[in-house]
Design an enzyme around this catalytic site. Sequence first.
Site, PDB file in Angstrom:
ATOM      1  N   HIS A 143      31.536  76.019  -1.828  1.00  0.00           N
ATOM      2  CA  HIS A 143      30.331  75.740  -1.040  1.00  0.00           C
ATOM      3  C   HIS A 143      29.445  74.838  -1.891  1.00  0.00           C
ATOM      4  O   HIS A 143      28.880  75.286  -2.889  1.00  0.00           O
ATOM      5  CB  HIS A 143      29.627  77.045  -0.675  1.00  0.00           C
ATOM      6  CG  HIS A 143      30.476  77.963   0.137  1.00  0.00           C
ATOM      7  ND1 HIS A 143      30.413  79.337   0.030  1.00  0.00           N
ATOM      8  CD2 HIS A 143      31.430  77.704   1.074  1.00  0.00           C
ATOM      9  CE1 HIS A 143      31.271  79.881   0.875  1.00  0.00           C
ATOM     10  NE2 HIS A 143      31.903  78.901   1.511  1.00  0.00           N
ATOM     11  N   GLU A 201      29.215  86.040  -7.691  1.00  0.00           N
ATOM     12  CA  GLU A 201      28.023  85.528  -7.011  1.00  0.00           C
ATOM     13  C   GLU A 201      26.819  85.539  -7.944  1.00  0.00           C
ATOM     14  O   GLU A 201      26.588  86.498  -8.683  1.00  0.00           O
ATOM     15  CB  GLU A 201      27.701  86.379  -5.781  1.00  0.00           C
ATOM     16  CG  GLU A 201      28.778  86.385  -4.704  1.00  0.00           C
ATOM     17  CD  GLU A 201      28.745  85.159  -3.801  1.00  0.00           C
ATOM     18  OE1 GLU A 201      27.851  84.305  -3.996  1.00  0.00           O
ATOM     19  OE2 GLU A 201      29.604  85.070  -2.908  1.00  0.00           O
ATOM     20  N   GLU A 246      25.967  75.455  -3.635  1.00  0.00           N
ATOM     21  CA  GLU A 246      25.877  76.529  -4.624  1.00  0.00           C
ATOM     22  C   GLU A 246      26.094  75.945  -6.022  1.00  0.00           C
ATOM     23  O   GLU A 246      27.077  76.215  -6.705  1.00  0.00           O
ATOM     24  CB  GLU A 246      26.874  77.633  -4.274  1.00  0.00           C
ATOM     25  CG  GLU A 246      26.541  78.269  -2.926  1.00  0.00           C
ATOM     26  CD  GLU A 246      27.641  79.147  -2.345  1.00  0.00           C
ATOM     27  OE1 GLU A 246      28.613  79.444  -3.071  1.00  0.00           O
ATOM     28  OE2 GLU A 246      27.547  79.509  -1.154  1.00  0.00           O
ATOM     29  N   HIS A 285      30.384  81.425  -7.053  1.00  0.00           N
ATOM     30  CA  HIS A 285      29.541  81.100  -5.900  1.00  0.00           C
ATOM     31  C   HIS A 285      28.074  81.400  -6.186  1.00  0.00           C
ATOM     32  O   HIS A 285      27.715  81.879  -7.257  1.00  0.00           O
ATOM     33  CB  HIS A 285      29.978  81.937  -4.688  1.00  0.00           C
ATOM     34  CG  HIS A 285      31.256  81.500  -4.067  1.00  0.00           C
ATOM     35  ND1 HIS A 285      31.320  80.751  -2.910  1.00  0.00           N
ATOM     36  CD2 HIS A 285      32.544  81.710  -4.444  1.00  0.00           C
ATOM     37  CE1 HIS A 285      32.587  80.527  -2.596  1.00  0.00           C
ATOM     38  NE2 HIS A 285      33.352  81.099  -3.515  1.00  0.00           N
TER      39      HIS A 285
END
Length: 375
Positions: free
Chosen positions: A166, A335, A169, A259
Site C-alpha cells: 500500500h 503494522e 504507508e 505496513h
Amino acid sequence: MKITAQFDSGNIDVISATDPADIRLAIRKDNQSDFYQWFHFRLHTPHIEAHTIKITNVNGSAYPDGWKNYQAVASYDRQTWFRVDTEFNGQELVITHYPEAESVYFAYFAPYSYEQHLDLLQQAQLHDRCQLVELGETLDGRDMSLLVIGEPDDSKRKIWITARQHPGETMAEWFVEGLLDRLLDDDDAVARSLLDKAVFYVVPNMNPDGGVRGHLRTNAIGVNLNREWQSPSMEQSPEVYLVRQKMLDEGVDMYLDVHGDENIPYNFLAGSEGVPCFDERMRSLEQNFRQYLLMASPEFQNEHGYEVDAPGKANMTVASNWVAQQFNCMAFTLEMPFKDNDKLPDALYGWSDVRSMKFGQDSLTAILAIVDQLR
C-alpha cells in the site's frame, strides 16, 4: 498564495486558496479506485499569519476513523517532518499552521520518494554481501527491485521482507531503510551473526507506481496488491506476480510484510492463525517472535491489534496468509501507526520516519533470536 501537488507522491485538489484563513482542499482518489486518504502538497505564501487549511472530503475517505486524534506532518526542508495542529470536526480535517518561511510541505506521513527509493537500492548494492536483482516491470514501466543480502546456501534460512504494498504507508519503507542500515553494517554483531545463518530477500517498495502517483492503497490501475496473492497476473498485479514467482523459486522460511495502520495508534503484528496449515509449531514460533520483539524494542506491544482469524478462515489473498500456507512458515503482517505510538507518545513528531527506521533496526535482534527455530 499557491498550493501545488505536481511532484512525486503529490496528492491534492485545490477548491479555493485565496484567503489564508479559509483554504479549501480535497484529496484525489487512487486511479480507478474509491480509495483515498494520502495527501501531500506544498503551500507557498507571502502572508505572515496563521493559515487554516480545510481538507473537505475526509469524511468519505478509506478510513474516516483514522482522522480522530490524527495530526498532519509538515516540513520546511523536506528532511525533518513535524506534527502540526490538526482537528477532525466530523466532516473536515482542519490544519492550522503559522508558516515560518514562504514554502512549507504538508503530508499524511513523512513521504518516501521514488528518488529516495532508487538511492536506497544503489547504496545497498555497493555492499559486497548485497545483490540488486531486477524482477521485471510495473504497469507504468518502473523496475520491481529485490535486494538479496548474504551468501546463498541451502543450509541458511531464507527471510523475506516486503514493504509498501500500500504505497501511502511510507513508514514501511522507512522501516526497511533502518533494517538495511543495520544489516549492512559490518561492525554490527547482530547483523554479522544473522548473515552467517540466513539470507535476506528484501523488496523495499512493492508498489512504486502507486507511490509516485500519490495513491494510498493501490497500484497504477486501482488494484489492491495485498488482495492479489492467491492469483496475481501480469495484466493486473505484476508487482505481486513477480515477487511471488521469485519466492516460489527460492523458498521462504520467514516472512514480514510491513505496513501502516490508519486507526490503531500502536505497533503490532498480525499473524497467520487462520490459515489451514496453522499448527502448534507455527503457534509457538509466532508466540516466541512476539516475545523476542517485545524484548528488542519498547516501541512494540502485543495487546492492541487486529482480531485474530478463526481457524481455517484466513483471507488467502493476503500476502502473509498465502506465504504462511504455501511455505508452511512463520509469516506476519507488521503494522505501524500513522498517528503516534500511544505506548511511547511524542507530541512534536508522533510516530515518525526516524522511529520507523529505528524499529526496523531493532527488529533484527528479534529475528536473530528466532532464526534457529525457523526450520
